[in-house]
Design an enzyme around this catalytic site. Structure first.
Site, PDB file in Angstrom:
ATOM      1  N   THR A  19       0.811  -1.214   0.000  1.00 32.28           N
ATOM      2  CA  THR A  19       0.000   0.000   0.000  1.00 32.28           C
ATOM      3  C   THR A  19       0.840   1.257   0.000  1.00 32.28           C
ATOM      4  O   THR A  19       0.418   2.271  -0.498  1.00 32.28           O
ATOM      5  CB  THR A  19      -0.943   0.056   1.216  1.00 32.28           C
ATOM      6  OG1 THR A  19      -0.264  -0.486   2.336  1.00 32.28           O
ATOM      7  CG2 THR A  19      -2.203  -0.706   0.943  1.00 32.28           C
ATOM      8  N   GLY A  21       4.177   1.428  -1.120  1.00 32.43           N
ATOM      9  CA  GLY A  21       5.382   1.441  -1.921  1.00 32.43           C
ATOM     10  C   GLY A  21       5.700   0.141  -2.621  1.00 32.43           C
ATOM     11  O   GLY A  21       4.961  -0.829  -2.525  1.00 32.43           O
ATOM     12  N   VAL A  23       8.734  -2.791  -3.621  1.00 26.52           N
ATOM     13  CA  VAL A  23      10.025  -3.357  -3.232  1.00 26.52           C
ATOM     14  C   VAL A  23      10.694  -3.886  -4.484  1.00 26.52           C
ATOM     15  O   VAL A  23      10.075  -4.616  -5.256  1.00 26.52           O
ATOM     16  CB  VAL A  23       9.868  -4.520  -2.231  1.00 26.52           C
ATOM     17  CG1 VAL A  23      11.236  -5.081  -1.849  1.00 26.52           C
ATOM     18  CG2 VAL A  23       9.144  -4.060  -0.986  1.00 26.52           C
ATOM     19  N   ASP A 131       5.399  -7.068  16.360  1.00 22.50           N
ATOM     20  CA  ASP A 131       4.711  -7.637  15.203  1.00 22.50           C
ATOM     21  C   ASP A 131       5.374  -8.954  14.796  1.00 22.50           C
ATOM     22  O   ASP A 131       5.605  -9.222  13.620  1.00 22.50           O
ATOM     23  CB  ASP A 131       4.691  -6.648  14.035  1.00 22.50           C
ATOM     24  CG  ASP A 131       3.626  -7.001  12.995  1.00 22.50           C
ATOM     25  OD1 ASP A 131       2.760  -7.854  13.299  1.00 22.50           O
ATOM     26  OD2 ASP A 131       3.662  -6.442  11.894  1.00 22.50           O
TER      27      ASP A 131
END
Lengths: 412, 333
Positions: A19, A21, A23, A131
């Site tokens: 969302t 960017g 890679v 996370d």
């Protein structure tokens, strides 16, 4: 000035898109090293540099360890912020899901040891990851496992500092977080590591709750509803609700193939009271890691076969459900967006569970308890049910919370 | 100096491996050189192009703002704006460093944020001259970035509004802050550790807690002052905290600081050269005693000079109406 930096990296194929960017793979001309560049759009945003990216830059610059992803560089160019990471081939989720891979007890020991090493390092540096999940544990070309995605991570250790409890993907959320704890510590990461440990043993996510309430139900069904003697502070937690007492199951039943040492460590990591839960460092000193078999050398660990176009570090982004367009490769597609059809299947699964009605809290355990060691999702048509990440409701809540934390400032 | 660098480590297990320690503690010669170089570069730019202002793009890349043609044409030797001297730059920085504390106080930000913003500001001007980036803009950017990095988020708009400044440049400049490392160690936590330690040390003698509290409070104020000197770029936070505590003890005259220091060192750092630490504290002391707090009156003419460096056309205009108006170019409340 930034021209020179840009020239340093020779751009290769796109590895994925999220969302905020893209890679892509690149070669560092200075070192010859293959890297993954996460390009984050800046635009004319109201609040400047993306918070998640900022946290990642801020913390990863200080954290240098063999079991933490290396942030090589961070530079702005043409309205984008570029984060340059070491290139990683795959992640632990892909390993767990790959049905062609057999994980021996020694392999499992190696993977969880590397996870705990990275975690212990973070905690020693006063960083909570917040996370932890298999998909955030990346695996390098030599089998090294490294903690990645520090977008939710933050420093801890200041007394009385309050945090948001809306962290972690639900299946990895510790019971204190599910009860709304605002003051918590490294124990939350240890709980998540325990879930990952269990997932390595079972080859499926261990506690697959479909709501926060259900998540607690799943936890209690597995380990029994905690008694106040076991966890005296539980009743004071903000969102505490009383659950009907269920007895829980012996770990031996849940993990029939695990060794005694393995179960002992697992039970210490799954301790309800965060104050008595084993720390990452203590876990590493547990006899499980010195008893036979010794952990497999990272280079010899089973991993998914490398694709022609190598796969990389994921598009970090804690909500892929927002509809990322995945350009390549196909396997990535499955990982980034298991939704669409997969989502419906999940919904069906959920429905079935809901058919049991209000009994969910008591019956949930049977499900996880009696699930076969290896679930073959092909019976459902295709893909395994989607893993919840932090969902959008949580996310807007999270955003609010993160923004609000400044209202409880703390003086050093 | 390195050997004493770890003092107070017990309180900050991670300072030893931090970027702060590895990259941002300098020698006095380093600092002098960096300031000189930045000044020299800006001066050269001024001579070649008649202006020094750097424009920051959205992505943080810089370009020189080219002066308008007419300004360039009459840029003969006489009307060309004069560059700032290093001392003038220093004074202007000191002025804005004080402003940082002012603004942070006005917003009731915690001390840690104030200290972080100050350190960002100091780090920034090791690389740039005030002639290239106006310190007013950098000040606000540093405060904004400090809030964000310390997870005490305040919107740029709010920050801009609070001090009646346009906030867009805060965002434009934010990328600049990424050039330096964002986690910084302020002396306040180390100070707290030393005060706790002091309390234990004097426990049997029953030092009253009010005394300790006022000792701690005035030591915090000493740290505030130290943060505006060059000391944070020269010494690790533990030493800054000790220097502050010593100053505070001198004010209150109730605690024998020397006795405490000796005992603390023998308990925690038996191998430490006591004299070396004392030398550092003395240096910090001298810096605080010499600390200037320039008023807007003091920097008015410097700011005017700066304005013409940044924008030569304003220089022309102001020359023309030199005697007519007394407009102040500094309008910060």
């Amino acid at each position: 000035m930034s021209e020179a930096v840009v020239d340093r990296y020779e751009k290769r194929e796109v590895l994925g898109e999220g969302t905020y960017g893209v890679v892509f793979k690149a070669i560092d001309r200075k070192t010859g090293q293959t890297v993954a560049i996460k390009k984050i759009r800046l635009g004319k945003q109201k609040e400047g540099v993306n918070f998640t990216a900022l946290r990642e830059i801020k913390l990863l610059k200080e954290l240098k360890d063999p079991n933490i992803i290396e942030l090589i560089d961070a530079y702005p160019n043409k309205g984008n912020l570029h984060l340059v990471f070491e290139f990683m081939e795959t992640d632990l989720e892909a390993v767990i899901r790959d049905r062609n891979i057999f994980l021996s007890p020694a392999d499992i020991k190696s993977y969880i040891q590397m996870t705990l090493k990275g975690l212990a390092f973070c905690h020693r540096k006063w960083v909570l990851h917040r996370d932890m999940k298999p998909n955030n544990l990346l695996i390098g070309p030599n089998g090294q496992l490294k903690l990645a995605d520090f977008g939710l991570a933050r420093l801890f250790g200041s007394p009385d500092r309050r945090f948001t409890h809306q962290v972690f993907a639900r299946w990895y959320r510790a019971p204190e977080l599910l009860f709304g704890a605002k003051q918590y510590g490294p124990g939350v990461d240890v709980w998540a590591a325990a879930c990952i440990f269990a997932e390595l043993l079972l080859r499926r996510p261990f506690l697959q709750g479909n709501s926060d309430i259900d998540q607690l139900g799943k936890i209690f069904a597995a380990f029994g509803t905690p008694k106040s003697l076991q966890w005296p502070d539980m009743v004071y937690l903000p969102d505490y609700v009383e659950y009907q007492h269920v007895p829980g199951q012996p770990l031996r039943t849940l993990f029939p193939m695990a060794s005694d040492d393995c179960l002992d460590l697992l039970s210490k990591m799954f301790t309800y009271d965060p104050k008595s839960r084993i720390s990452a460092q203590q876990a590493l000193e547990h006899r499980y890691f010195t008893s036979i078999p010794p952990p497999t050398e990272p280079a010899s660990l089973p991993r998914p076969p490398p694709k022609r176009e190598s796969v990389n570090s994921r598009v970090s982004d804690f909500n892929p459900q927002d509809g990322p367009t995945v350009l390549s490769p196909p396997r990535k597609l499955r990982r980034v967006m298991p939704q669409r059809e997969g989502f419906d299947i999940n919904a069906q699964l959920t429905d079935t569970m809901d058919d049991h009605g209000n009994e969910i809290r008591q019956t949930a355990g049977e499900r996880s308890g009696q699930a076969p060691m290896s679930l073959d999702f092909s019976v459902f048509g295709m893909r395994p049910p989607s893993r919840p990440t932090i969902n959008s409701a949580d996310r807007s809540h999270l955003k609010r919370k993160l923004d609000l934390e400044f209202q409880l400032p703390e003086e050093e | 100096m390195r050997s004493v660098a770890g003092l107070g480590q017990r309180l900050m297990a991670d300072f030893t491996t931090s970027t702060h320690r590895a990259k941002w503690i300098f020698t006095p010669q380093d600092l002098k050189e960096k300031y000189k170089n930045a000044n020299k570069r800006a001066k050269q730019t001024l001579e070649q192009h008649g202006t020094t202002q750097m424009k920051v793009d959205i992505d943080g890349s810089f370009s020189l703002v080219k002066p308008q043609n007419d300004a360039k044409d009459n840029a003969d030797k006489h009307s060309r704006p004069k560059a700032l001297k290093t001392e003038e730059e220093q004074l202007l920085r000191a002025f804005y460093e004080f402003k940082i504390q002012d603004v942070c106080d006005a917003f009731k930000f915690p001390r840690k944020i104030q200290a972080t913003a100050l350190i960002y500001f100091k780090r920034f001007y090791l690389q740039w001259s005030v002639m290239e980036h106006h310190p007013k803009n950098i000040m606000l950017t540093c405060i904004y970035a400090a809030c964000k990095a310390e997870e005490n988020h305040v919107s740029a708009e709010e920050l801009g509004k609070g001090i009646e400044q346009d906030h867009q440049f805060i965002l434009d400049n934010e990328m600049l802050s990424l050039g330096f490392d964002l986690i910084v160690y302020a002396p306040y936590r180390a100070l707290e550790g030393f005060v706790n330690d002091l309390e234990e040390f004097y426990d049997e003698e029953l030092v009253q807690s009010e005394i300790l509290k006022s000792l701690h409070d005035s030591a915090k104020m000493e740290v505030d002052k130290i943060m505006r000197t060059e000391a944070p770029l020269l010494f690790p936070p533990g030493q800054l905290a000790l220097a502050a505590l010593r100053r505070s003890c001198e004010i209150h005259k109730v605690i024998d600081f020397d006795r405490y220091l000796k005992s603390m060192l023998s308990r925690q750092h038996p191998s430490h050269a006591n004299s070396e630490l004392r030398a550092s504290m003395n240096t910090i002391d001298i810096m605080v005693n010499k600390l200037e707090t320039p008023t807007s009156k003091d920097v008015k003419h410097i700011d005017r000079k700066l304005k013409s460096c940044l924008d030569p056309s304003s220089h022309e205009k102001s020359k023309k109406r030199k005697h007519r108006s007394k407009e102040s170019s500094i309008d910060m409340s």
